[in-house]
Design an enzyme around this catalytic site. Structure first.
Site, PDB file in Angstrom:
ATOM      1  N   LYS A 100       0.863  -1.184   0.000  1.00 15.60           N
ATOM      2  CA  LYS A 100       0.000   0.000   0.000  1.00 15.60           C
ATOM      3  C   LYS A 100       0.890   1.221   0.000  1.00 15.60           C
ATOM      4  O   LYS A 100       2.058   1.156   0.387  1.00 15.60           O
ATOM      5  CB  LYS A 100      -0.884   0.010   1.252  1.00 15.60           C
ATOM      6  CG  LYS A 100      -2.176   0.799   1.118  1.00 15.60           C
ATOM      7  CD  LYS A 100      -3.244   0.007   0.407  1.00 15.60           C
ATOM      8  CE  LYS A 100      -4.575   0.678   0.420  1.00 15.60           C
ATOM      9  NZ  LYS A 100      -5.648  -0.207  -0.036  1.00 15.60           N
ATOM     10  N   ASP A 140      -7.031   4.029  -5.074  1.00 22.21           N
ATOM     11  CA  ASP A 140      -7.497   4.027  -3.692  1.00 22.21           C
ATOM     12  C   ASP A 140      -8.124   5.412  -3.469  1.00 22.21           C
ATOM     13  O   ASP A 140      -8.498   6.081  -4.438  1.00 22.21           O
ATOM     14  CB  ASP A 140      -6.305   3.759  -2.754  1.00 22.21           C
ATOM     15  CG  ASP A 140      -6.733   3.287  -1.382  1.00 22.21           C
ATOM     16  OD1 ASP A 140      -7.014   2.107  -1.216  1.00 22.21           O
ATOM     17  OD2 ASP A 140      -6.795   4.116  -0.451  1.00 22.21           O
TER      18      ASP A 140
HETATM   19  P1  NAD Z   1     -15.935   6.483  -2.484  1.00 24.79           P
HETATM   20  O1  NAD Z   1     -15.113   7.671  -2.222  1.00 24.79           O
HETATM   21  O2  NAD Z   1     -16.379   6.182  -3.885  1.00 24.79           O
HETATM   22  O3  NAD Z   1     -17.300   6.577  -1.605  1.00 24.79           O
HETATM   23  C1  NAD Z   1     -17.288   6.843  -0.227  1.00 24.79           C
HETATM   24  C2  NAD Z   1     -18.731   7.087   0.219  1.00 24.79           C
HETATM   25  O4  NAD Z   1     -18.732   7.228   1.639  1.00 24.79           O
HETATM   26  C3  NAD Z   1     -19.339   8.364  -0.345  1.00 24.79           C
HETATM   27  O5  NAD Z   1     -20.698   8.119  -0.689  1.00 24.79           O
HETATM   28  C4  NAD Z   1     -19.272   9.330   0.826  1.00 24.79           C
HETATM   29  O6  NAD Z   1     -20.275  10.345   0.792  1.00 24.79           O
HETATM   30  C5  NAD Z   1     -19.524   8.355   1.972  1.00 24.79           C
HETATM   31  N1  NAD Z   1     -19.145   8.905   3.275  1.00 24.79           N
HETATM   32  C6  NAD Z   1     -18.038   9.613   3.602  1.00 24.79           C
HETATM   33  N2  NAD Z   1     -18.127  10.004   4.894  1.00 24.79           N
HETATM   34  C7  NAD Z   1     -19.294   9.517   5.362  1.00 24.79           C
HETATM   35  C8  NAD Z   1     -19.950   9.585   6.616  1.00 24.79           C
HETATM   36  N3  NAD Z   1     -19.412  10.228   7.655  1.00 24.79           N
HETATM   37  N4  NAD Z   1     -21.160   8.960   6.760  1.00 24.79           N
HETATM   38  C9  NAD Z   1     -21.732   8.309   5.717  1.00 24.79           C
HETATM   39  N5  NAD Z   1     -21.144   8.213   4.510  1.00 24.79           N
HETATM   40  C10 NAD Z   1     -19.952   8.820   4.342  1.00 24.79           C
HETATM   41  O7  NAD Z   1     -15.171   5.240  -1.848  1.00 24.79           O
HETATM   42  P2  NAD Z   1     -15.324   3.705  -2.204  1.00 24.79           P
HETATM   43  O8  NAD Z   1     -14.368   3.351  -3.288  1.00 24.79           O
HETATM   44  O9  NAD Z   1     -16.769   3.365  -2.346  1.00 24.79           O
HETATM   45  O10 NAD Z   1     -14.727   3.035  -0.871  1.00 24.79           O
HETATM   46  C11 NAD Z   1     -15.474   2.952   0.334  1.00 24.79           C
HETATM   47  C12 NAD Z   1     -14.746   2.060   1.325  1.00 24.79           C
HETATM   48  O11 NAD Z   1     -14.562   0.775   0.745  1.00 24.79           O
HETATM   49  C13 NAD Z   1     -13.357   2.520   1.756  1.00 24.79           C
HETATM   50  O12 NAD Z   1     -13.131   2.064   3.068  1.00 24.79           O
HETATM   51  C14 NAD Z   1     -12.443   1.767   0.800  1.00 24.79           C
HETATM   52  O13 NAD Z   1     -11.126   1.626   1.333  1.00 24.79           O
HETATM   53  C15 NAD Z   1     -13.161   0.442   0.751  1.00 24.79           C
HETATM   54  N6  NAD Z   1     -12.864  -0.379  -0.412  1.00 24.79           N
HETATM   55  C16 NAD Z   1     -13.062   0.074  -1.675  1.00 24.79           C
HETATM   56  C17 NAD Z   1     -12.806  -0.748  -2.761  1.00 24.79           C
HETATM   57  C18 NAD Z   1     -13.083  -0.302  -4.172  1.00 24.79           C
HETATM   58  O14 NAD Z   1     -12.960  -1.140  -5.084  1.00 24.79           O
HETATM   59  N7  NAD Z   1     -13.483   0.945  -4.415  1.00 24.79           N
HETATM   60  C19 NAD Z   1     -12.297  -2.046  -2.547  1.00 24.79           C
HETATM   61  C20 NAD Z   1     -12.101  -2.492  -1.234  1.00 24.79           C
HETATM   62  C21 NAD Z   1     -12.396  -1.647  -0.181  1.00 24.79           C
END
Ligand code: NAD
Length: 411
Positions: A100, A140
Site C-alpha cells: 500500500k 485508492d
Molecule cells: P468512495 O469515495 O467512492 O465513496 C465513499 C462514500 O462514503 C461516499 O458516498 C461518501 O459520501 C460516503 N461517506 C463519507 N463520509 C461519510 C460519513 N461520515 N457517513 C456516511 N457516509 C460517508 O469510496 P469507495 O471506493 O466506495 O470506498 C469505500 C470504502 O470501501 C473505503 O473504506 C475503501 O477503502 C473500501 N474499499 C473500496 C474498494 C473499491 O474497489 N473501491 C475495494 C475495497 C475496499
C-alpha cells in the site's frame, strides 16, 4: 488501525499456535520506502510532498495494493493497509502479496497538471521497486483510472510497454470489464452465501447501506436487481429511507446529478449516522473505517454485517456484536471482489487477451463463493467467528508459501 488489524492477526495466530518469532516475521514489512517528491506548481514555485510505498509480504506473489492521495497518508497507515492486503489476497487465494502507499497531499487543492507531475515524479522514484512481477499499485482514496493511466505511461517510458504495472486503468487503456462494480458484486456474492447458510435468500431481506460511492452504490444496484430490498442509504451529505424499498436506479440518477443521496424524493430523510442502527436485516458499512465502535455497536439492529469498507468495526465493537449474535463477514473477505478483478486485469494484460463481462462475472463469483465456503468451514470446525477464521485461512496460506520458499519453521 494498525493495532486493530494486529489484534485480529494475533487472535488467529493464537489458534494456529504461532510463536512470537514467526508472528514478528509475518508482521514486519518487507520494505518501506519514504521519498521526497518535488514538483513545480502552476505558479512556477517548487512544492515538496512525501510519498510512501510499504511492501508488506511477497511470499505468495507480487505485492498488490492501492495508492492513496490524501493529507493523512503516512507510514503507519500505509503499513496497516499493506498488511491488510497480504491477508486479503491470501483469503481469496490470489497469487499476490500485499502492499500500500500514497502521497501526503490534498488533490482538491491541486490542478490536474500538478497531479500529473506529482504522479510522474512518484513513479520515477519508485520505478525500481514497482513492476508487473514485483508490486502492482491500484486506485485508492482520491486516485482513479486516469491516474493509473499516467502511472502506466510513466513506467513504460523507463521499462517499455508495461500495462501490467498497475490495475484500475481506463477500459480503453488495458483496463478490465467489470472492475468498476467488482467490489459491490463481490459483496453480493458473500451475502448470498451468508444467507444460504441460514436457509434464506436475497429476496427475503432488507438492507441498509452506509456510503453511496463506488462500493455502496454498486452493491445497492446489484442487490436491488437481484431482489433484495434496500431500505436505507446514507452518505456524507445525509440519509434517505423507504421501508417499501428505495428505487435504486432513480437514486443513482439523483446522486449523479446532486452528488448526495440527501433530499431524494423517493424516501424520508434522516441523519447520516442513524443508518448504522437502522432496522434492517443486513447492514453494509461501505464508507469509512472505525464507524462501528464501543459507543454505538449495541444499537445495531441488523443480524448480518457485510464489511464493504476497510476496517469499519473496532475490536471492541466486534466483541459487542458477537455477544448480540450478529454475523460479521469481515472486510478481508467481503470487499475482496475489487482486488480479485484487479487480478483479472493483470492476467489479461500479461496474456494480451481481453476477457468479456460474462467471464469476469463467472470467475469472480467462483472465487468469492469458494473463499466464503472455506472461511465458513474453518469457523465451524474451530468454533470461531468469520473474522478469526478468515485471518486463520490467510495466515496459514502465507505461512505455507513462506515456509516453502525460505523455511521459517511451522511455529
Ligand atoms: P468512495 O469515495 O467512492 O465513496 C465513499 C462514500 O462514503 C461516499 O458516498 C461518501 O459520501 C460516503 N461517506 C463519507 N463520509 C461519510 C460519513 N461520515 N457517513 C456516511 N457516509 C460517508 O469510496 P469507495 O471506493 O466506495 O470506498 C469505500 C470504502 O470501501 C473505503 O473504506 C475503501 O477503502 C473500501 N474499499 C473500496 C474498494 C473499491 O474497489 N473501491 C475495494 C475495497 C475496499
Amino acid at each position: 488501525m494498525l493495532s486493530d488489524i494486529n489484534e485480529y492477526f494475533h487472535a488467529a495466530s493464537d489458534l494456529l499456535g504461532l510463536s512470537d518469532r514467526v508472528r514478528s516475521i509475518l508482521l514486519t514489512p518487507r520494505r518501506v520506502v519514504k521519498t521526497e517528491l518535488i514538483i513545480e506548481n502552476d505558479n512556477g514555485q517548487l512544492d515538496s510532498y512525501i510519498g510512501f510505498r510499504v511492501q508488506h509480504n511477497n511470499a505468495r506473489g507480487p505485492m498488490k495494493g492501492g495508492l492513496r492521495f490524501h493529507p493523512s497518508v503516512d507510514e503507519d497507515h500505509s503499513t496497516a493497509l499493506a498488511s491488510l492486503m497480504t491477508w486479503k489476497t491470501a483469503v481469496v487465494d490470489l497469487p499476490y502479496g500485499g502492499a500500500k502507499g500514497g502521497i501526503a497531499c490534498d488533490p482538491q487543492k491541486m490542478s490536474d497538471r500538478e497531479l500529473h507531475r506529482l504522479t510522474s515524479v512518484f513513479v520515477e522514484r519508485m520505478k525500481e521497486i514497482i513492476g508487473p512481477t514485483t508490486d502492482i499499485p491500484a486506485p485508492d482514496v482520491n486516485t482513479n483510472s486516469k491516474i493509473m493511466g499516467w502511472i502506466m505511461e510513466e513506467y513504460s517510458k523507463y521499462e517499455g510497454f508495461s500495462p501490467g504495472v498497475v490495475t484500475g486503468k481506463p477500459l480503453q487503456l488495458f483496463g478490465s470489464n467489470g472492475r468498476e462494480e467488482a467490489t459491490g458484486r463481490g459483496i453480493m456474492y458473500v451475502l448470498i452465501e451468508a444467507l444460504e447458510q441460514k436457509g434464506h435468500s436475497l429476496e427475503e431481506v432488507t438492507v441498509a447501506i452506509q456510503g453511496f460511492g463506488n462500493v455502496g452504490s454498486n452493491a445497492a444496484r446489484l442487490l436491488h436487481e437481484a431482489g433484495a430490498k434496500i431500505v436505507a442509504v446514507a452518505d456524507a451529505g445525509g440519509g434517505v429511507a423507504n421501508m417499501d424499498g428505495l428505487d435504486i436506479p432513480k437514486l443513482i440518477e439523483w446522486v449523479t446529478e446532486t452528488r448526495t443521496v440527501k433530499d431524494f424524493a423517493g424516501g424520508e430523510g434522516f441523519e447520516s449516522d442513524e443508518v448504522l442502527s437502522w432496522k434492517a436485516d443486513v447492514l453494509i458499512p461501505a464508507a469509512l473505517d472505525g464507524v462501528l465502535h464501543e459507543g454505538n455497536a449495541d444499537k445495531v439492529e441488523a443480524k448480518i454485517i457485510i464489511e464493504g469498507a476497510n476496517g469499519p468495526t473496532t475490536p471492541e465493537a466486534n466483541k459487542i456484536l458477537a455477544d448480540k449474535n450478529v454475523l460479521i463477514v469481515p472486510d478481508i473477505l467481503a470487499n475482496a471482489g475489487g482486488v480479485t478483478v484487479s487480478y483479472f486485469e493483470w492476467a489479461q494484460n500479461i496474456q494480451h487477451f481481453r476477457w468479456d463481462d460474462e467471464r469476469i462475472t463467472t470467475e469472480l463469483e467462483k472465487i468469492m463463493r469458494k473463499a466464503y465456503a472455506e472461511v465458513y468451514r474453518i469457523s465451524q470446525s474451530k468454533n470461531v467467528d468469520l473474522r478469526t477464521a478468515a485471518f486463520y485461512v490467510a495466515i496459514q496460506r502465507v505461512m505455507d508459501a513462506a515456509n516453502s520458499r525460505y523455511y521459517i519453521s511451522e511455529t
